[in-house]
Design a protein around this motif. Structure first.
Motif, PDB file in Angstrom:
ATOM      1  N   UNK A   1       0.825  -1.208   0.000  1.00  0.00           N
ATOM      2  CA  UNK A   1       0.000   0.000   0.000  1.00  0.00           C
ATOM      3  C   UNK A   1       0.862   1.263   0.000  1.00  0.00           C
ATOM      4  N   UNK A   2       2.112   1.128  -0.424  1.00  0.00           N
ATOM      5  CA  UNK A   2       2.972   2.308  -0.512  1.00  0.00           C
ATOM      6  C   UNK A   2       3.210   2.644  -1.982  1.00  0.00           C
ATOM      7  N   UNK A   3       2.964   3.927  -2.321  1.00  0.00           N
ATOM      8  CA  UNK A   3       3.130   4.429  -3.682  1.00  0.00           C
ATOM      9  C   UNK A   3       4.286   5.433  -3.671  1.00  0.00           C
ATOM     10  N   UNK A   4       5.347   5.132  -4.400  1.00  0.00           N
ATOM     11  CA  UNK A   4       6.521   6.012  -4.442  1.00  0.00           C
ATOM     12  C   UNK A   4       6.700   6.525  -5.868  1.00  0.00           C
ATOM     13  N   UNK A   5       6.538   7.822  -6.044  1.00  0.00           N
ATOM     14  CA  UNK A   5       6.596   8.462  -7.362  1.00  0.00           C
ATOM     15  C   UNK A   5       7.933   9.173  -7.527  1.00  0.00           C
ATOM     16  N   UNK A   6       8.534   8.981  -8.690  1.00  0.00           N
ATOM     17  CA  UNK A   6       9.737   9.742  -9.050  1.00  0.00           C
ATOM     18  C   UNK A   6       9.401  10.588 -10.270  1.00  0.00           C
ATOM     19  N   UNK A   7       9.452  11.905 -10.098  1.00  0.00           N
ATOM     20  CA  UNK A   7       9.124  12.796 -11.200  1.00  0.00           C
ATOM     21  C   UNK A   7      10.179  12.717 -12.298  1.00  0.00           C
ATOM     22  N   UNK A   8       9.725  12.644 -13.523  1.00  0.00           N
ATOM     23  CA  UNK A   8      10.613  12.633 -14.684  1.00  0.00           C
ATOM     24  C   UNK A   8      10.130  13.675 -15.675  1.00  0.00           C
ATOM     25  N   UNK A   9      11.037  14.503 -16.143  1.00  0.00           N
ATOM     26  CA  UNK A   9      10.662  15.410 -17.219  1.00  0.00           C
ATOM     27  C   UNK A   9      10.483  14.618 -18.502  1.00  0.00           C
ATOM     28  N   UNK A  10       9.388  14.912 -19.207  1.00  0.00           N
ATOM     29  CA  UNK A  10       9.164  14.322 -20.518  1.00  0.00           C
ATOM     30  C   UNK A  10       9.912  15.158 -21.545  1.00  0.00           C
ATOM     31  N   UNK A  11      10.800  14.506 -22.283  1.00  0.00           N
ATOM     32  CA  UNK A  11      11.651  15.190 -23.266  1.00  0.00           C
ATOM     33  C   UNK A  11      11.223  14.731 -24.658  1.00  0.00           C
ATOM     34  N   UNK A  12      10.507  15.603 -25.372  1.00  0.00           N
ATOM     35  CA  UNK A  12       9.889  15.233 -26.641  1.00  0.00           C
ATOM     36  C   UNK A  12      10.505  16.032 -27.779  1.00  0.00           C
ATOM     37  N   UNK A  13      10.916  15.345 -28.820  1.00  0.00           N
ATOM     38  CA  UNK A  13      11.268  16.001 -30.075  1.00  0.00           C
ATOM     39  C   UNK A  13      10.019  16.017 -30.944  1.00  0.00           C
ATOM     40  N   UNK A  14       9.554  17.198 -31.277  1.00  0.00           N
ATOM     41  CA  UNK A  14       8.260  17.368 -31.928  1.00  0.00           C
ATOM     42  C   UNK A  14       8.332  16.879 -33.374  1.00  0.00           C
ATOM     43  N   UNK A  15       7.333  16.084 -33.759  1.00  0.00           N
ATOM     44  CA  UNK A  15       7.234  15.632 -35.147  1.00  0.00           C
ATOM     45  C   UNK A  15       6.090  16.303 -35.898  1.00  0.00           C
TER      46      UNK A  15
ATOM     47  N   UNK B   1       7.821  21.508 -35.950  1.00  0.00           N
ATOM     48  CA  UNK B   1       8.539  20.230 -35.925  1.00  0.00           C
ATOM     49  C   UNK B   1      10.044  20.439 -35.746  1.00  0.00           C
ATOM     50  N   UNK B   2      10.666  19.465 -35.066  1.00  0.00           N
ATOM     51  CA  UNK B   2      12.084  19.459 -34.713  1.00  0.00           C
ATOM     52  C   UNK B   2      12.376  20.264 -33.462  1.00  0.00           C
ATOM     53  N   UNK B   3      11.404  21.019 -32.942  1.00  0.00           N
ATOM     54  CA  UNK B   3      11.609  21.678 -31.665  1.00  0.00           C
ATOM     55  C   UNK B   3      11.627  20.619 -30.557  1.00  0.00           C
ATOM     56  N   UNK B   4      12.133  21.002 -29.395  1.00  0.00           N
ATOM     57  CA  UNK B   4      12.217  20.108 -28.250  1.00  0.00           C
ATOM     58  C   UNK B   4      11.366  20.687 -27.128  1.00  0.00           C
ATOM     59  N   UNK B   5      10.526  19.843 -26.514  1.00  0.00           N
ATOM     60  CA  UNK B   5       9.657  20.275 -25.430  1.00  0.00           C
ATOM     61  C   UNK B   5       9.923  19.408 -24.203  1.00  0.00           C
ATOM     62  N   UNK B   6      10.245  20.058 -23.093  1.00  0.00           N
ATOM     63  CA  UNK B   6      10.407  19.385 -21.812  1.00  0.00           C
ATOM     64  C   UNK B   6       9.224  19.746 -20.930  1.00  0.00           C
ATOM     65  N   UNK B   7       8.610  18.740 -20.316  1.00  0.00           N
ATOM     66  CA  UNK B   7       7.477  19.009 -19.438  1.00  0.00           C
ATOM     67  C   UNK B   7       7.500  18.048 -18.266  1.00  0.00           C
ATOM     68  N   UNK B   8       6.977  18.511 -17.144  1.00  0.00           N
ATOM     69  CA  UNK B   8       6.912  17.669 -15.966  1.00  0.00           C
ATOM     70  C   UNK B   8       6.219  18.402 -14.840  1.00  0.00           C
TER      71      UNK B   8
END
Length: 657
Positions: A488-502, A549-556
């Motif tokens: 019953x333990x939930x351990x979250x590790x935040x990760x930035x999503x690193x997307x190269x736009x298509x 397109x070809x831009x890079x987007x980081x989100x988290x």
């Protein structure tokens, strides 16, 4: 061919047969866990241990076995080379009686012929009569005038002279273990025989064997062989490369031998290792077992692992499996635990089955087709099965443990584990309205699902290692974060999503969050998000205006705040065969979308060209009108696409024959 290089003639001992004998069940333990119960091969005594080792090494049986005295083991050490030639196990006996465990192993293996190592002082007539009464023929007896002559006779059984020869001390007391020769057992099994010498004298029979064989490499084992002996060997085989592998004690010599990559020596590293007491004979049969797997043997220093074994285990070599030989009196369980901890070992992480095609006889593991081959080993939990049975039991979301080069070189063991949703404790997050799931990151196959409103009572939550309330946990959940669920333990590790736009639409942008991962649609930021463009705060409208397109987007999401960062990128120049599209011919006209195909792959290509770009036809500057007139289906274009947010006007050239 030298005259001493001969083969047994009384019986063809190479005619080993595969019998329908019971196959040991697959162990549940995977990975480097030498402390696991199923990773120890040990009996009540040395005879029982040798029998169990032989049965594990030859699960489908064998027609021939070697038999040696369990107390006068020096003959058996050099006999490992012959065991390799015949692909046979080494079993142990008393002088005047064959132990019941040995007879039982011979029966279960389906052995028809036995080669005896040593004279009547090692295996007497009463023991031989006992074998014959059990229906087992004596194919031959290999016995010299002394231990040096016996080793030389074993050396002579190869059909061709071996390139590499080990030379180890044989002047040890009767019943003592010649540890240096013991460590070379797996290599001897694979065609590198062991000759014996006294510390300060090279026996004539050994000198004669070296003179006739003229090996290319001679490896002196241990530090106890004198320089006089080495000089004499150098004179006998003047063209050989001589090498000494010797540590401060038997554990260091074994470890050095395990890592010896000099020409002619030693192992093709496959990640397995055998561990045995360096003062007992338990490692004798392990030489055959490890030789079949091209794995080395590490020796312990009795009640301690020893300096050499400790250094080897902590050296960072990626070991996949460790097997202990001998009972807990020989290698205490505490040493097995210590070995795992030093090597940072543990079970192999299960991999997700992401597709099953029973008609085609294939399944996918994390999106890739699994190479299920004939000769591989298959199991469901602890039960050995056929490939067809494993396919029948598999389903999307099954856990599959894949261990390469097991049970022996060139094979893989595939173990399908009975899977309940709670067996998946770790994955990446897929967030939906009011719910989230653990998914396999390469294919998005859902492994386990949760509803925000139905989390377990009494559950605890952590974000990036800090305990938090459930509201904070849910606020930080984001696609592609890592989540571990244990009870019953939930351990979250935040990760930035690193997307190269298509590609970009009115409400989202599309791209993959990493290499070999599938593309996803990602929503455009809103006023509730923290938005940046090239490191500066921006509005969602500014973000959308500059996104191409070809831009890079980081989100988290972290601390309940969702952050979206756009980094403008320039698409590199590329070539395309023209399909459609025309340049704008007036200032202020909207950018034009072009469509084409990759010259090599035929893949579709789309790009944007705006007013003011550099225009050429066959390398000569031209107007937009002239360029459009020159366009024809299939024409080759060289393109630098327009990226207005970066102020890149672009360039385009058309080549016409």
């Amino acid at each position: 061919m030298p005259s001493r290089l001969r083969a047994l003639t009384a019986v063809s001992i190479l005619s080993a047969i595969a019998l329908a004998v019971p196959v040991p069940t697959a162990g549940a333990s995977t990975g480097f866990q030498p402390d696991a119960p199923d990773r120890r091969i040990g009996g009540v005594d040395r005879f029982d241990t040798a029998a169990r080792t032989a049965l594990d090494a030859f699960p489908t049986g064998t027609g021939t076995a070697l038999l040696a005295n369990g107390w006068r083991n020096i003959d058996a050490l050099s006999g490992t080379y012959l065991a390799g030639l015949e692909k046979a196990p080494i079993l142990l006996t008393e002088r005047d009686a064959v132990p019941a465990t040995t007879l039982d192993a011979l029966r279960r293996l389906g052995v028809r012929d036995v080669v005896v190592l040593g004279d009547e002082n090692s295996v007497g007539d009463a023991a031989l009569d006992q074998l014959e009464a059990a229906g087992i023929e004596i194919a031959g007896i290999v016995a010299g005038e002394d231990r040096y002559d016996t080793a030389a006779q074993v050396y002579g059984f190869g059909e061709t002279a071996p390139e590499t020869v080990f030379l180890a001390r044989g002047d040890v007391p009767a019943g003592a273990v010649a540890a240096d020769a013991l460590a070379a057992g797996p290599a001897a099994f694979n065609g590198k025989p062991i000759l014996l010498t006294a510390a300060d004298r090279l026996p004539d029979v050994v000198a004669h064997a070296l003179d006739e064989g003229q090996p290319r490499y001679v490896v002196f084992l241990g530090r106890g062989i004198s320089q006089d002996v080495k000089d004499e060997v150098a004179d006998i085989v003047p063209g050989a490369q001589l090498q000494t592998v010797g540590g401060r004690d038997r554990t260091e010599t074994a470890a050095l031998l395990a890592r010896a990559y000099a020409p002619g020596v030693l192992y093709e590293w496959r990640g397995q290792v055998a561990i045995a007491n360096g003062y007992t004979v338990d490692a004798l049969g392990a030489g055959v077992w490890a030789g079949l797997r091209r794995a080395p043997i590490l020796l312990t220093d009795g009640g301690a692992l020893g300096a050499g074994t400790t250094e080897y285990l902590t050296s960072g070599i990626g070991m996949t499996r460790g097997t202990m030989f001998g009972d807990v009196r020989s290698v205490p369980q505490a040493l097995a635990v210590q070995a795992r901890e030093l090597a940072r070992g543990g079970p192999v992480a299960p991999r997700a089955v992401t597709a099953v095609d029973r008609a085609a006889g294939t399944l996918h593991v994390e999106g890739a087709v699994a190479d299920l081959r004939a000769g591989d080993a298959y199991a469901v939990d602890d039960t050995v099965v056929t490939r067809a049975q494993l396919l029948a039991a598999a389903h999307v979301g099954s856990r599959l443990v894949v261990e390469g080069y097991l049970p022996r070189e060139g094979t893989t063991t595939w173990t399908l584990l009975t899977t309940r949703p709670e067996d998946w404790t770790e994955g990446t997050v897929q967030r939906t309205a009011g719910a989230f799931a653990l998914v396999e990151p390469r294919t998005d196959v859902v492994l386990r699902s949760f509803a925000d409103a139905a989390l377990p009572a009494g559950a605890t939550f952590a974000v990036d290692g800090v305990d938090v309330p459930v509201a904070r946990f849910l606020a930080d959940l984001n696609d592609h974060d890592t989540l571990r669920v244990e009870g019953t333990r939930f351990a979250l590790t935040n990760r930035d999503t690193d997307v190269t736009v298509t590609s970009v639409s009115s409400s989202s942008y599309r791209g993959a969050a990493g290499l070999d991962l599938p593309e996803h649609d990602h929503p455009l930021p809103t006023a509730a998000d923290v938005v940046e463009v090239d490191g500066a705060r921006a509005t969602p409208e500014q973000f959308r205006a500059q996104l191409t397109p070809r831009d890079r987007v980081l989100s988290g999401t972290a601390g309940g705040v969702h952050r979206v960062q756009l980094w403008n990128g320039v698409r590199p120049d590329f070539y395309a065969h023209y399909d459609s599209g025309t340049l704008p011919t007036a200032a202020g006209a909207p950018p034009a979308v072009f469509h084409g195909r990759h010259p090599d792959t035929g893949a579709a290509l789309d790009w944007t060209m705006g007013w003011g770009c550099a225009v050429t036809v066959n390398g000569v500057a031209a107007t937009p009108e002239a360029f459009n007139a020159a366009l024809a289906a299939g024409a080759l274009l060289r393109v630098r696409a327009t990226d207005a947010p970066l102020g890149t006007a672009g360039a385009i050239d058309v080549w016409r024959p």
